[in-house]
Design a protein around this motif. Structure first.
Motif, short mmCIF file in Angstrom:
data_model
loop_
_atom_site.label_atom_id
_atom_site.label_comp_id
_atom_site.label_asym_id
_atom_site.label_seq_id
_atom_site.Cartn_x
_atom_site.Cartn_y
_atom_site.Cartn_z
N PRO A 36 23.75 -37.62 -0.03
CA PRO A 36 24.41 -36.46 0.57
C PRO A 36 24.63 -35.29 -0.39
N VAL A 37 24.80 -35.56 -1.69
CA VAL A 37 25.09 -34.45 -2.60
C VAL A 37 23.82 -33.70 -3.03
N ALA A 38 22.65 -34.22 -2.71
CA ALA A 38 21.40 -33.57 -3.15
C ALA A 38 20.98 -32.48 -2.18
N ASP A 39 20.12 -31.56 -2.65
CA ASP A 39 19.61 -30.51 -1.78
C ASP A 39 18.58 -31.07 -0.80
N ALA A 54 15.70 -37.70 -5.00
CA ALA A 54 16.59 -36.57 -4.76
C ALA A 54 15.94 -35.31 -5.32
N VAL A 55 16.17 -34.19 -4.64
CA VAL A 55 15.69 -32.90 -5.13
C VAL A 55 16.88 -31.97 -5.32
N TYR A 56 16.94 -31.34 -6.46
CA TYR A 56 17.97 -30.34 -6.76
C TYR A 56 17.29 -29.03 -7.13
N GLY A 57 17.73 -27.93 -6.53
CA GLY A 57 17.17 -26.64 -6.89
C GLY A 57 16.55 -25.95 -5.69
N PRO A 58 15.87 -24.82 -5.93
CA PRO A 58 15.57 -24.23 -7.23
C PRO A 58 16.83 -23.74 -7.95
N MET A 59 16.85 -23.91 -9.26
CA MET A 59 17.97 -23.47 -10.08
C MET A 59 17.42 -22.81 -11.34
N PRO A 118 9.88 -17.81 -9.78
CA PRO A 118 9.68 -17.63 -11.23
C PRO A 118 10.96 -17.95 -12.00
N ARG A 119 10.81 -18.50 -13.17
CA ARG A 119 11.90 -18.80 -14.11
C ARG A 119 12.89 -19.84 -13.60
N CYS A 120 12.54 -20.50 -12.50
CA CYS A 120 13.44 -21.52 -11.97
C CYS A 120 12.94 -22.91 -12.33
N LYS A 121 13.76 -23.86 -11.96
CA LYS A 121 13.40 -25.26 -12.13
C LYS A 121 13.72 -25.98 -10.84
N VAL A 122 12.86 -26.90 -10.43
CA VAL A 122 13.16 -27.77 -9.31
C VAL A 122 13.18 -29.19 -9.87
N ARG A 123 14.31 -29.82 -9.74
CA ARG A 123 14.45 -31.19 -10.27
C ARG A 123 14.09 -32.21 -9.21
N VAL A 124 13.23 -33.15 -9.55
CA VAL A 124 12.86 -34.23 -8.64
C VAL A 124 13.20 -35.54 -9.33
N GLU A 125 14.11 -36.30 -8.75
CA GLU A 125 14.56 -37.55 -9.38
C GLU A 125 14.13 -38.71 -8.51
N ILE A 126 13.30 -39.57 -9.08
CA ILE A 126 12.82 -40.74 -8.34
C ILE A 126 13.43 -41.98 -8.97
N GLU A 127 14.11 -42.78 -8.18
CA GLU A 127 14.72 -44.00 -8.69
C GLU A 127 14.20 -45.19 -7.91
N ILE A 128 13.65 -46.14 -8.63
CA ILE A 128 13.17 -47.36 -8.00
C ILE A 128 14.32 -48.37 -8.07
N GLY B 90 23.70 -36.21 -8.91
CA GLY B 90 24.37 -34.95 -8.67
C GLY B 90 23.84 -33.86 -9.57
N PRO B 91 24.10 -32.60 -9.20
CA PRO B 91 23.53 -31.49 -9.97
C PRO B 91 24.06 -31.41 -11.40
N ASN B 92 25.21 -31.99 -11.67
CA ASN B 92 25.77 -31.85 -13.01
C ASN B 92 25.45 -33.00 -13.95
N TRP B 93 24.88 -34.07 -13.43
CA TRP B 93 24.53 -35.20 -14.30
C TRP B 93 23.18 -34.93 -14.94
N GLU B 94 23.11 -35.21 -16.24
CA GLU B 94 21.90 -34.85 -16.99
C GLU B 94 21.20 -36.09 -17.53
#
Lengths: 238, 264, 240
Positions: A36-39, A54-59, A118-128, B90-94
């Motif tokens: 729920p907290v992800a974009d 989970a995807v966060y961004g663009p940031m 441009p100049r952004c980042k899109v975070r993609v987090e994959i957890e198995i 979460g967005p703040n965890w690195e």
């Protein structure tokens, strides 16, 4: 690839240890909105594989030195939870995870319209969370759905499936035993709307004809998985 | 973890809510968010649990290893508990090595379980001085909207209670046996928000709040671990108020663990 | 500036901030109930249609690049995304938080990929060089308007204008930007009703932040109604 020819993995009728025929996929189910907290987020359960993305961004892209003036950076991390494997996986730096993160990023960069940010980042987090076999394919598939769910523009979603060979028979979507004792593994990342490829790896031993068969199995399986991905997106959040 | 800015208006609003005995999401002061517990959710773990508290979601998984007992305790196995909060949560965890926040989380949960004596470490010895079971409890967050402590502790004890010692895999016997877990330690966490303590703070309350207190109680209301975290000052009266609530809430959560166990 | 940009490989796309149909409020110009698509879906021949927001022209055909609803107004086919990040556009009304400052600039978090810049000349008052924090400190909230957006989506905001000010009281709630249309309602009816019911001043900013100010009970009741509305939208899901 082990290549243990004496382990019987498929019978004379072409039935595999888990009861599947050579061209059959394991059961696949996909849900969106599981974090729920992800974009954007997705869960893929594929056989006993269990992956979340989970995807966060663009940031704004930090650190500055990895920023690109003309496009966004796709920051992909593939990771296996410590309890995801038979023997506990030690957390921390891992060459295998780094390689899979990189090839996953390379595959997704081919479809995500990074030029839009441009100049952004899109975070993609994959957890198995639970690994059976083919986690890179499951992870890449989950990441595609999560990106779409986050509203990140892309020309197509990537569907990833693998085929291989056991006891000299080409089969689709290797399970754990087949992956351990099989003779070849061919994971591919396919764009279902055009049939183009953005991800390809292979190891083992395949004749030209076997290779073609494995390729064809992957193409067919990709269409099946793609429909499940689309249905998940159109069906609303979990 | 990256620290986001704290909006001044949020702090002022939380204080106003507290004065009126209200919370920003409409809960009562001692009310928790909707809490769900599932056990046996991950096939490759010898024991596992998933806990959802509001929008906070965590997993716990138990794995076993064979260890050499410590020279000073030749008849005992071991317990290791670690928490990992990866950037997925979460967005703040690195990414990177474990942050101080996740180390604190793992250690506080570890202490509550270890000190309750719920795991009989003598029972984990295989050959005195040579071989013993090491229980490894991994806590893994996938969505952080506050109160990871309680979520981790609940998932942790539930995962342990569902764990099977993999004696077949290690060629020690013909069947696996359940890990003996004799007690059910439960953690309750309180956060000072708008000048008073509340139970089960969510992400916004954590952002605009001050200090937090974690209490782990065992089966007979025995206190097994305490932790005060973050900047802030509290009084004896405040603490006894919290302790009183913890006693009743721990019973409810213990019941939840027992029910999940039976359903499994 | 042209209305579309040609990318390196010759594809044509519209950056978010120049798109005609990309209302931050999303459903504001919602017409008929329309088709839901996933990225990559074919939307037919491009002949006679322009590619709007979330749509690409490739080899003479139109293709969806976002997960959302198809809007066809006869000349342009666009996707109204189901979920999307807030991307600032000039003249957007936004609520921001002061995240940092230098001697003559505030950096404002407006919930977009980049912080917006608020130069002292566009700020709420005059202070000596180096006096920014004495006027507005870190963590304070402001109601401001986007003045300029760069091609990279970084923006400049202003507080010069009617009603733009520092926010000193009340509560700020966050609503998913794509739900704003529901909150406001047709011709602003739903919002007007909410204001009347709760006797609160409510300002809905384009970046999804909603400022509610009034008596304590009103604020709480407005908050509950907002929450009910957003839960409602979620439970109905994409069929809403």
């Amino acid at each position: 690839m082990g290549g243990y020819g004496d382990v019987q993995m498929i019978d004379e009728n072409g039935i595999r240890v888990d009861g599947r025929g050579p061209g059959d996929l394991r059961p696949v189910s996909i849900e969106t909105g599981v974090i729920p907290v992800a974009d954007g987020s997705a869960r893929v359960i594929w056989g006993t594989n269990h992956a979340v993305a989970a995807v966060y961004g663009p940031m704004e892209c930090h650190p500055r030195k990895i920023q690109r003036q003309d496009r966004a950076v796709l920051d992909v991390r593939y990771n296996m939870a410590p309890f995801s494997t038979t023997d506990r996986m030690r957390p921390g730096f891992n060459r295998r995870s780094r390689e899979i993160s990189k090839v996953t990023a390379d595959a997704l960069e081919s479809v995500v319209l990074l030029e839009m940010y441009p100049r952004c980042k899109v975070r993609v987090e994959i957890e198995i969370l639970c690994a059976e076999a083919g986690t890179r394919c499951v992870g890449l598939t989950a990441a595609s759905v999560a990106l779409a769910h986050a509203g990140i523009p892309m020309t197509d979603m990537v569907v990833s499936v693998a085929s291989g060979k056991i006891n000299d028979v080409v089969v689709c979507d290797l399970n754990k035993e087949e992956d351990n004792y099989g003779e070849a593994d061919l994971p591919m990342g396919i764009l279902p709307n055009s049939g183009e490829l953005v991800f390809l790896q292979m190891d083992g031993d395949l004749s030209q004809a076997e290779f073609q068969q494995a390729w064809d199995y992957n193409m067919e399986a990709a269409m099946v998985v793609h429909q499940i991905m689309v249905d998940a997106l159109k069906g609303g959040d979990a | 973890m990256a620290i986001p800015i704290v909006p001044q208006l949020l702090r002022a609003h939380l204080a106003e809510l507290a004065e009126n005995d209200e919370r920003h999401d409409g809960r009562a002061r001692w009310e928790s968010r909707n809490t769900e517990l599932e056990i046996g959710v991950l096939r490759n773990a010898e024991g596992s649990a998933k806990v959802r508290i509001g929008d906070t979601i965590v997993y716990a998984g138990v794995k076993f290893q064979i260890m050499t007992p410590y020279p000073d305790r030749p008849n005992q196995g071991g317990l290791m508990c670690s928490a990992e909060i990866r950037p997925v949560a979460g967005p703040n965890w690195e990414p990177g090595p474990p942050s101080p926040e996740s180390i604190e989380l793992g250690r506080v949960v570890d202490r509550g379980i270890r000190e309750s004596g719920c795991i009989d470490v003598d029972n984990l010895c295989i050959i005195p001085g040579e071989k013993a079971w090491q229980v490894i409890l991994d806590l893994f967050a996938i969505s952080d909207d506050g109160n990871l402590f309680d979520a981790f502790a609940l998932a942790g004890i539930a995962a342990l209670k569902s764990a099977m010692l993999p004696e077949v895999k290690f060629e020690m016997s013909d069947s696996d046996r359940p890990l003996p877990v004799s007690k059910t330690p439960i953690m309750c966490s309180y956060h000072k928000v708008g000048g008073r303590f509340v139970y089960d703070a969510d992400g916004r309350e954590e952002l605009g709040g001050d200090e937090r207190i974690h209490i782990t109680l065992g089966d007979d209301d025995h206190v097994h671990s305490l932790q005060k975290g973050l900047k802030g000052i509290f009084t004896e009266n405040e603490f006894s108020e919290i302790m009183e609530h913890a006693q009743s809430r721990c019973k409810e959560l213990r019941e939840m663990v027992h029910n999940a166990e039976e359903a499994d | 500036m042209s209305a579309s940009m040609v990318m390196k490989d010759g594809r044509v796309a519209r950056p978010d901030n120049m798109s005609v149909s990309n209302d931050a409020g999303g459903p504001r110009n919602q017409g008929r109930a329309s088709l839901l698509v996933a990225p990559g879906e074919d939307l037919g021949e491009s002949e006679g249609h322009e590619a709007g927001h979330g749509v690409l022209e490739m080899d003479g055909r139109l293709r969806a690049t976002k997960h959302g609803r198809v809007n066809d107004n006869g000349t342009e086919i666009a996707i109204e995304p189901l979920r999307t990040a807030y991307i600032p556009r000039p003249s957007d009304l936004v609520i921001g938080y002061v995240e940092g400052c230098t001697n003559n600039i505030w950096f404002i978090d407006i919930g977009a990929p980049f912080n917006a810049i608020l130069p002292m000349s566009l700020g709420p008052g005059k202070a000596a060089f180096g006096g920014t924090r004495s006027i507005m400190d870190i963590g304070e909230a402001v109601l401001c308007r986007v003045q300029e957006v760069e091609e990279t989506h970084s923006s400049v905001v202003t507080m010069k204008g009617m009603g733009l000010r520092k926010i000193r009281s009340g509560n700020i709630e966050q609503v998913d930007p794509h739900l704003l249309g529901r909150l406001i309602g047709k011709g602003g009816k739903a919002l007007r009703q909410l204001k009347e019911d709760t006797d609160c001043r409510i300002i809905v900013a384009d970046n999804g932040r909603v400022w509610i100010d009034g008596e304590f009970d009103g604020i709480v009741s407005a908050r509950d109604q907002l929450k009910a509305m957003s839960d409602d939208a979620k439970s109905i899901g994409v069929d809403a």
